[in-house]
Write a protein that holds these residues in place. Structure first.
Motif, PDB file in Angstrom:
ATOM      1  N   VAL A   1       1.081  -1.296   0.095  1.00 48.76           N
ATOM      2  CA  VAL A   1       0.205   0.123   0.376  1.00 48.76           C
ATOM      3  C   VAL A   1       0.741   1.390  -0.063  1.00 48.76           C
ATOM      4  O   VAL A   1       0.558   2.199  -1.036  1.00 48.76           O
ATOM      5  CB  VAL A   1      -1.117  -0.178   1.814  1.00 48.76           C
ATOM      6  N   VAL A   2       1.396   1.340   1.291  1.00 50.22           N
ATOM      7  CA  VAL A   2       3.061   2.550   1.300  1.00 50.22           C
ATOM      8  C   VAL A   2       3.428   2.906  -0.486  1.00 50.22           C
ATOM      9  O   VAL A   2       3.913   3.566  -0.367  1.00 50.22           O
ATOM     10  CB  VAL A   2       3.122   2.282   2.494  1.00 50.22           C
ATOM     11  N   TYR A   3       4.829   1.670   0.126  1.00 49.37           N
ATOM     12  CA  TYR A   3       5.789   1.468  -1.300  1.00 49.37           C
ATOM     13  C   TYR A   3       5.400   0.449  -2.605  1.00 49.37           C
ATOM     14  O   TYR A   3       6.549   1.536  -3.926  1.00 49.37           O
ATOM     15  CB  TYR A   3       6.786   1.498  -0.710  1.00 49.37           C
ATOM     16  N   ALA A   4       5.095   0.347  -2.586  1.00 48.36           N
ATOM     17  CA  ALA A   4       5.088  -0.598  -4.190  1.00 48.36           C
ATOM     18  C   ALA A   4       5.135  -0.366  -5.395  1.00 48.36           C
ATOM     19  O   ALA A   4       5.559  -0.254  -6.759  1.00 48.36           O
ATOM     20  CB  ALA A   4       4.381  -1.650  -3.782  1.00 48.36           C
ATOM     21  N   HIS A   5       3.678   1.188  -4.707  1.00 52.57           N
ATOM     22  CA  HIS A   5       3.628   2.276  -6.270  1.00 52.57           C
ATOM     23  C   HIS A   5       4.616   3.103  -6.222  1.00 52.57           C
ATOM     24  O   HIS A   5       4.909   3.957  -7.574  1.00 52.57           O
ATOM     25  CB  HIS A   5       2.072   2.703  -6.225  1.00 52.57           C
ATOM     26  N   GLN A   6       5.548   3.207  -5.591  1.00 54.74           N
ATOM     27  CA  GLN A   6       6.328   4.013  -6.013  1.00 54.74           C
ATOM     28  C   GLN A   6       8.275   3.521  -6.570  1.00 54.74           C
ATOM     29  O   GLN A   6       8.792   4.000  -6.519  1.00 54.74           O
ATOM     30  CB  GLN A   6       7.136   5.079  -4.396  1.00 54.74           C
ATOM     31  N   LEU A   7       7.888   2.321  -7.045  1.00 55.99           N
ATOM     32  CA  LEU A   7       9.050   1.032  -7.247  1.00 55.99           C
ATOM     33  C   LEU A   7       9.350   1.718  -9.174  1.00 55.99           C
ATOM     34  O   LEU A   7       8.513   2.293  -9.506  1.00 55.99           O
ATOM     35  CB  LEU A   7       8.758  -0.244  -7.417  1.00 55.99           C
ATOM     36  N   LEU A   8      10.400   2.260  -9.121  1.00 49.37           N
ATOM     37  CA  LEU A   8      10.389   2.266 -10.234  1.00 49.37           C
ATOM     38  C   LEU A   8      10.823   0.510 -11.241  1.00 49.37           C
ATOM     39  O   LEU A   8      11.305   0.321 -10.794  1.00 49.37           O
ATOM     40  CB  LEU A   8      11.857   2.646 -10.549  1.00 49.37           C
TER      41      LEU A   8
END
Length: 380
Positions: A243-250
């Motif tokens: 929820v917090v980090y995965a969508h920020q991965l390049l």
């Protein structure tokens, strides 16, 4: 009324199953930017929920559904869920790190262990009684060897998948360094911690299985209970991460940049183009520059750019760009015309867009902080 249906360890299994179901529902209704990763995380959560429920039913005689499930179907659900969770976790890691990932017919190959497990249960007629009493020396089972192999498989297969997931995360970080001039280490760092956490947990699961063969049952029970607690913590951590980090991965493009081990020589023309891009065009000053854009700017194929940086300069794109940025920052810090500029102004002008990344690189390459470097220059 004083009899307890559950002990605290059973409650942890029950909470794990219930929470996984709730998180799977929550995951399904969340707006998903990456549908493939959302589907795979949901499958993983549901497989953990099913396996936790089946384990609870296997060892707690007070928990029952109906006769057909309790005696015959439980091994099928347990085997399928345990063999599926490893593949789901591995594919989830791929889905959140690869730009080109898609759930297609090729991914169905990961269901082969599940199909083999189900077929094994059918052929050798393994029921719930067999799973529980296969180590009973007083009443040995006729198909004990088949049950032994099944238990070994459902412990080893998930472990093999999580090892592949750990390797994938490490490769992902390498690909980031080859493709981007800047990225936050937080998201891949936490992903690495999570995969290593599951590696520890599932290694512990296999260790429990091995210990139970040779040691006192109380020892294996202690390890097994510890594994249940670790699993509960990891499930919460994985969902929080998603929820917090995965969508920020390049996302990386493994199909574009391959680590080809060839004897192909780097041409002087390719080296000259890269040098022009850095020393004349000063492309390193551009924030968030990636290798794809860099190759377009200097009109050189990505594979040639990668070859020049990896073979000629002996480094990766990430290090290559930031070394130039550090040199630019040193120049600005020494320039009397920039004396009024703050360190933040200088790092931005040098091409960095992260204060932490700038200080990390500057300290490593120069040996002192930017502020100390400026003070030493002024004293001289």
């Amino acid at each position: 009324m004083k009899d307890h249906i559950f002990n605290i360890h059973d409650v942890i299994l029950l909470m794990t199953a219930a929470e996984c179901i709730l998180l799977a529902i929550f995951q399904a209704v969340l707006p998903a930017k990456n549908k493939a990763s959302s589907i795979l995380l949901t499958i993983f959560l549901l497989s953990v929920a099913v396996s936790a429920t089946c384990v609870l039913m296997l060892w707690n005689n007070n928990v029952r559904f109906f006769a057909l499930f309790d005696h015959t179907l439980l091994p099928y659900f347990l085997t399928s869920s345990l063999l599926l969770k490893g593949a789901a976790l591995y594919l989830y890691v791929r889905a959140i790190t690869q730009e080109s990932f898609a759930i297609d017919s090729k991914k169905l190959g990961h269901l082969i262990p599940v199909a083999i497990g189900i077929l094994w249960l059918v052929i050798f007629k393994i029921d719930t009684h067999s799973l529980v009493w296969f180590r009973d020396s007083a009443n040995p089972l006729p198909n004990k060897w088949a049950v032994d192999i099944l238990w070994g498989a459902i412990k080893i297969v998930p472990l093999a998948y999580v090892i592949a997931a750990v390797w994938k995360v490490r490769k992902y970080v390498t690909q980031l360094e080859n493709q981007y001039s800047h990225f936050s280490p937080t998201e891949p760092g936490w992903l690495s911690v999570l995969t290593y956490g599951f590696l520890f947990s599932w290694s512990l699961t296999l260790l429990v299985h091995i210990i139970a063969e040779f040691a006192d049952p109380s020892i294996s029970d202690t390890f097994g209970i510890t594994d249940n607690y670790v699993g509960f913590i990891l499930i919460n951590a994985l969902f929080t991460y998603s929820v917090v980090y995965a969508h920020q991965l390049l996302a990386t493009k493994p199909e574009v940049i391959k680590e080809e081990k060839t004897d192909e020589k780097v041409t002087s023309q390719a080296i000259a183009k890269v040098q022009t891009g850095m020393e004349i065009q000063k492309l390193y000053l551009k924030h968030n520059l990636n290798i794809e854009e860099f190759s377009k700017r200097i009109e050189l194929p990505i594979k040639d750019v990668s070859a020049v940086i990896n073979k000629h300069y002996g480094t990766n794109f990430f290090e290559f760009m930031n070394k130039y940025r550090v040199e630019e920052a040193k120049r600005l810090l020494l320039d009397e015309k920039c004396a009024e500029m703050t360190v933040l102004d200088i790092l931005l002008q040098a091409g960095f867009n992260s204060k932490s990344a700038f200080h990390r690189f500057f300290n490593r390459l120069v040996g002192v902080s930017p502020t100390e470097f400026r003070k030493q220059a002024q004293k001289a």
